[in-house]
Design a protein around this motif. Structure first.
Motif, PDB file in Angstrom:
ATOM      1  N   ARG A  95       1.224   5.352  -0.327  1.00 47.59           N
ATOM      2  CA  ARG A  95       0.291   6.797  -0.315  1.00 47.59           C
ATOM      3  C   ARG A  95       1.267   8.158  -0.857  1.00 47.59           C
ATOM      4  O   ARG A  95       1.582   8.909   0.034  1.00 47.59           O
ATOM      5  CB  ARG A  95      -0.161   7.180   1.229  1.00 47.59           C
ATOM      6  N   LYS A 150     -18.622  11.964   8.136  1.00 49.50           N
ATOM      7  CA  LYS A 150     -19.611  11.354   6.922  1.00 49.50           C
ATOM      8  C   LYS A 150     -19.695   9.876   6.914  1.00 49.50           C
ATOM      9  O   LYS A 150     -18.808   9.078   7.275  1.00 49.50           O
ATOM     10  CB  LYS A 150     -18.766  11.866   5.689  1.00 49.50           C
ATOM     11  N   ASN A 176     -20.355   9.199  -0.436  1.00 48.67           N
ATOM     12  CA  ASN A 176     -19.462   9.674   0.245  1.00 48.67           C
ATOM     13  C   ASN A 176     -17.856   9.388   0.054  1.00 48.67           C
ATOM     14  O   ASN A 176     -17.030  10.112   0.573  1.00 48.67           O
ATOM     15  CB  ASN A 176     -19.835   9.699   1.706  1.00 48.67           C
ATOM     16  N   HIS A 178      -7.330   9.547  10.199  1.00 50.58           N
ATOM     17  CA  HIS A 178      -8.648  10.034  10.115  1.00 50.58           C
ATOM     18  C   HIS A 178      -9.644   9.778  11.407  1.00 50.58           C
ATOM     19  O   HIS A 178      -9.039   8.867  12.269  1.00 50.58           O
ATOM     20  CB  HIS A 178      -9.417   9.496   8.835  1.00 50.58           C
ATOM     21  N   VAL A 231      -6.215   1.043   6.367  1.00 52.39           N
ATOM     22  CA  VAL A 231      -5.073   1.912   5.998  1.00 52.39           C
ATOM     23  C   VAL A 231      -5.356   3.177   5.588  1.00 52.39           C
ATOM     24  O   VAL A 231      -4.798   4.291   5.629  1.00 52.39           O
ATOM     25  CB  VAL A 231      -3.978   1.293   5.010  1.00 52.39           C
ATOM     26  N   GLU A 232      -6.650   3.003   4.659  1.00 49.76           N
ATOM     27  CA  GLU A 232      -7.331   4.366   4.049  1.00 49.76           C
ATOM     28  C   GLU A 232      -7.897   5.469   5.523  1.00 49.76           C
ATOM     29  O   GLU A 232      -8.048   6.475   4.956  1.00 49.76           O
ATOM     30  CB  GLU A 232      -8.601   4.132   3.298  1.00 49.76           C
ATOM     31  N   PHE A 259       0.761  -1.264  -0.062  1.00 50.43           N
ATOM     32  CA  PHE A 259       0.018   0.019  -0.036  1.00 50.43           C
ATOM     33  C   PHE A 259       0.838   1.337   0.110  1.00 50.43           C
ATOM     34  O   PHE A 259       1.674   1.362   0.780  1.00 50.43           O
ATOM     35  CB  PHE A 259      -1.002  -0.005   1.295  1.00 50.43           C
ATOM     36  N   ASP A 281      -6.105   5.778   8.098  1.00 51.11           N
ATOM     37  CA  ASP A 281      -4.967   6.116   8.929  1.00 51.11           C
ATOM     38  C   ASP A 281      -4.926   7.649   8.862  1.00 51.11           C
ATOM     39  O   ASP A 281      -5.108   8.425   7.809  1.00 51.11           O
ATOM     40  CB  ASP A 281      -3.897   5.553   8.085  1.00 51.11           C
TER      41      ASP A 281
END
Lengths: 266, 155
Positions: free
Chosen positions: A8, B54, A106, B69, B64-65, A6, B67
């Motif tokens: 980023r 939301k 969303n 937040h 992991v997305e 992964f 992270d």
């Protein structure tokens, strides 16, 4: 779901480099509303996911001359609620507001939807129906050249959609006959009258989004639902599945096109 | 991979596999089992949580997305033994039967009222496209949302 690396990256250049170093086996992740289900079903098993989350400048909506420029990372909820979109191409805001459900809207993004090129997705109908231009990190691709087949586009394996430029419309509307379960289009028709002429684009019915030029010609001289009421669409290349047969879809193309024209004339 | 996620106002750092779904992180790693997995195909909405305020389906987002937040689950709603007004409204209006879909229904409709403080019945029903109730309890769920909206008017 198989595991993957992964990443980023912070910039487009870093994202392209990450895609290159994955030897064509990496996938970009935006909202993930199509990609994550694909990974769960192991329809794709990429070695790396490259998230666009930290790359700035991809979620802006602005007027750019005669175009409405929408960043690839804009969520459906963002497009649906944007005053600029509502005031410029109201049909586009409405379309975005009826993709999937609130939770999907969303997360899901314009760029993701367009790059995924699902033959039943809503956005491709607007992109083709308005004659939009897809901007990538390296070029601009006309909608007519973009949706080349079933989940197929001319995007290179390391190419990144950055924005879509939609021409302002004098009149536009989208009519969708949705699957009650998934909200995907069984048939969806986007009709638009822009500076470039009249276009009619159909999603959900065939293996990819397509135009109905016979309707476009008729509407160019008379933009009313009456003008297309006798135009039949052949069922030959249309989908037959659990939702609807090809004959029924062909019929629905006519019905949705007329509804869209009536709505556009509002 | 190491992730740091603020869950219900608590900063949590853990090592996870990249493929870990947010819902599995919430339930498996944090033992917050109020968030449910119904369909695992982003249709039923039982796994709905708030990310940065939301509503999203946590079966269709990677841990992991999230992270960096903020995640809020159903466990975050009750304060000092007091139910959140939406939870209280669901109880008051009998907006549940088996209760499986309820955490998702509540989180989703909390988000609805954030966006639209006084939704009409069609707006509530349309918003609930993303949540499925197999007890066919929609009618009382809609009433609960209306009840909550009327009770929080001007609040």
């Amino acid at each position: 779901m198989q595991n993957f690396e992964f990443h980023r990256p912070k910039t487009i250049a870093e994202a392209v480099a990450a895609l290159k170093s994955s030897d064509g086996d990496g996938k970009l992740l935006a909202g993930g509303q199509s990609l994550i289900p694909v990974l769960k079903h192991e329809l794709a098993m990429p070695s790396a996911l490259i998230s666009l989350a930290d790359i700035g400048g991809l979620d802006e909506i602005r007027l750019d001359g005669d175009n409405l420029a929408i960043g690839a990372k804009c969520t459906h909820a963002q497009v649906a609620s944007s005053d600029v979109v509502k005031n410029t191409i109201g049909a586009l805001a409405k379309l975005a507001g009826h993709i999937g459900d609130p939770q999907v809207r969303n997360r899901g993004t314009l760029g993701g939807s367009v790059a995924h090129a699902d033959p039943a997705a809503d956005y491709p109908a607007a992109v083709l129906g308005l004659g939009a231009t897809i901007k990538t990190d390296r070029r601009a691709i006309a909608a007519d050249d973009f949706f080349t087949g079933f989940f197929e586009t001319p995007l290179e394996s390391d190419e990144i959609v950055t924005a879509v430029l939609f021409p302002k419309a004098e009149k536009a509307a989208y009519a969708k006959f949705a699957s009650p379960a998934s909200k995907y289009a069984i048939v969806g028709v986007f009709v638009a009258k822009t500076g470039g002429g009249v276009r009619v684009a159909v999603t959900g019915a065939g293996p990819k989004v397509f135009r109905v030029t016979e309707m476009e010609t008729a509407l160019a001289s008379n933009f009313s639902s009456d003008a297309i009421k006798d135009i039949a669409v052949s069922a030959d290349d249309l989908n037959s599945d659990v939702e609807a047969g090809a004959e029924y879809r062909a019929h629905l193309v006519g019905v949705m096109a007329r509804r869209a024209v009536d709505a556009a004339n509002g | 991979m190491q992730v740091t996620i603020t869950v219900n106002n608590r900063s949590i750092t853990r090592d996870v596999e990249a493929r870990t779904l947010l819902v599995d992180f919430i339930r498996g790693e944090l033992a917050l089992t109020g968030t449910h997995v119904g369909c695992d195909t982003s249709q039923c909405g039982a796994c709905t949580v708030l990310v940065d305020g939301k509503s999203i389906k946590s079966c269709t987002m990677l841990a992991v997305e999230a992270d960096g937040h903020e995640v809020s689950t159903i466990e975050s709603l009750e304060k000092n033994g007091e139910l959140h007004p939406m939870q209280a409204a669901f109880r008051e209006c009998h907006g549940l039967q088996c209760g499986f879909c309820t955490p998702g229904m509540v989180m989703s409709t909390v988000d609805l009222l954030q966006n639209n403080a006084n939704p009409s019945e069609p707006e509530i029903r349309e918003w609930l496209e993303g949540n499925i109730c197999r007890c066919t309890g929609y009618h009382n769920i809609v009433k609960a949302v209306q009840h909550c909206a009327s009770g929080t008017k001007g609040a």
